[in-house]
Design a protein around this motif. Structure first.
Motif, PDB file in Angstrom:
ATOM      1  N   LEU A  79       0.845  -1.330   0.055  1.00  0.00           N
ATOM      2  CA  LEU A  79      -0.036  -0.249   0.014  1.00  0.00           C
ATOM      3  C   LEU A  79       0.952   1.257  -0.013  1.00  0.00           C
ATOM      4  CD1 LEU A  79      -2.771   1.760   0.420  1.00  0.00           C
ATOM      5  CD2 LEU A  79      -2.474   1.276   2.911  1.00  0.00           C
ATOM      6  N   ILE A 147      -2.932   0.332  -3.894  1.00  0.00           N
ATOM      7  CA  ILE A 147      -2.873  -0.928  -3.359  1.00  0.00           C
ATOM      8  C   ILE A 147      -2.250  -2.060  -4.524  1.00  0.00           C
ATOM      9  CG2 ILE A 147      -4.015  -2.925  -2.395  1.00  0.00           C
ATOM     10  CD1 ILE A 147      -6.235  -0.930  -1.256  1.00  0.00           C
ATOM     11  N   TYR A 161      -5.827  -3.720   4.652  1.00  0.00           N
ATOM     12  CA  TYR A 161      -5.249  -2.654   4.064  1.00  0.00           C
ATOM     13  C   TYR A 161      -6.371  -1.504   3.855  1.00  0.00           C
ATOM     14  CZ  TYR A 161      -0.838  -4.536   2.416  1.00  0.00           C
ATOM     15  OH  TYR A 161       0.283  -5.219   2.349  1.00  0.00           O
TER      16      TYR A 161
END
Length: 215
Positions: A79, A147, A161
């Motif tokens: 990320l 991502i 995430y």
């Protein structure tokens, strides 16, 4: 992977009392530092306060001497986070999204937990990797989250995430900044001597946090 950061600084008693008196008006963030938001164990990087997850490997991304973003690694995925200054009157995501699409015809728009996002392949040096581009407009700031890897195509892998992004706090500050200028970040141990980390059992003589950097 173990997180190489530590906890955020302790806020002043009057700041804590004010925040405790005002309940959050939304279910989740990203949060603006000046709005009521849940107290949590966060890593203070100046312009960003990140939730503390011991499974994540968190690194500062730097260009020269300037810290311009954050990279989080976990479960064959990554990320990337970058906070930018935005105009008071309008957000940046529509504009940034158009620029990304103009440069990458292999991406498409889809609905996500933060609204419209871009999904497809990230191509770097001839290689391709699944990617999701997420943009969140805040008050005078814009947060871009990218991502990539397994989490870009697998919802179960992406969930940690997404939860991470939802608990990020953006600290825009009051100083004038140019449009799309990166909001300054710093290493946790670069905070002023008047600030002290928050958390039980804090030892002021303990060695400070060590961090990794990507340049």
């Amino acid at each position: 992977m173990r997180n190489v950061f530590r906890r955020r600084r302790r806020e002043q008693p009057d700041q804590l009392a004010e925040r405790e008196a005002a309940a959050p008006t939304r279910d989740s963030g990203p949060w603006d530092a000046d709005e009521p938001h849940p107290e949590a164990d966060r890593i203070d990087l100046g312009g960003l306060r990140l939730p503390h997850n011991p499974d994540f490997d968190v690194r500062l991304a730097s260009v020269g001497d300037q810290h311009v973003g954050v990279v989080v690694l976990y479960d064959e995925s990554s990320l990337q986070l970058q906070a930018l200054a935005a105009p008071r009157s309008s957000g940046l995501w529509d504009e940034v999204k158009t620029k990304i699409l103009a440069q990458a015809d292999h991406l498409h728009q889809q609905d996500g937990p933060f609204g419209t996002e871009l999904s497809g392949e990230m191509r770097v040096d001839g290689d391709s990797r699944p990617a999701r581009y997420v943009g969140i407009d805040g008050p005078r700031w814009f947060l871009l989250a990218v991502i990539s890897g397994k989490a870009a195509v697998d919802d179960a892998t992406a969930e940690p995430y997404i939860d991470f992004i939802k608990d990020v706090v953006v600290v825009r500050g009051d100083e004038p900044m140019a449009r799309e200028e990166a909001i300054p970040l710093r290493r946790p141990n670069e905070q002023s001597s008047a600030e002290t980390p928050e958390g039980p059992g804090f030892n002021p003589f303990k060695r400070g946090p060590e961090i990794s950097e990507i340049r």
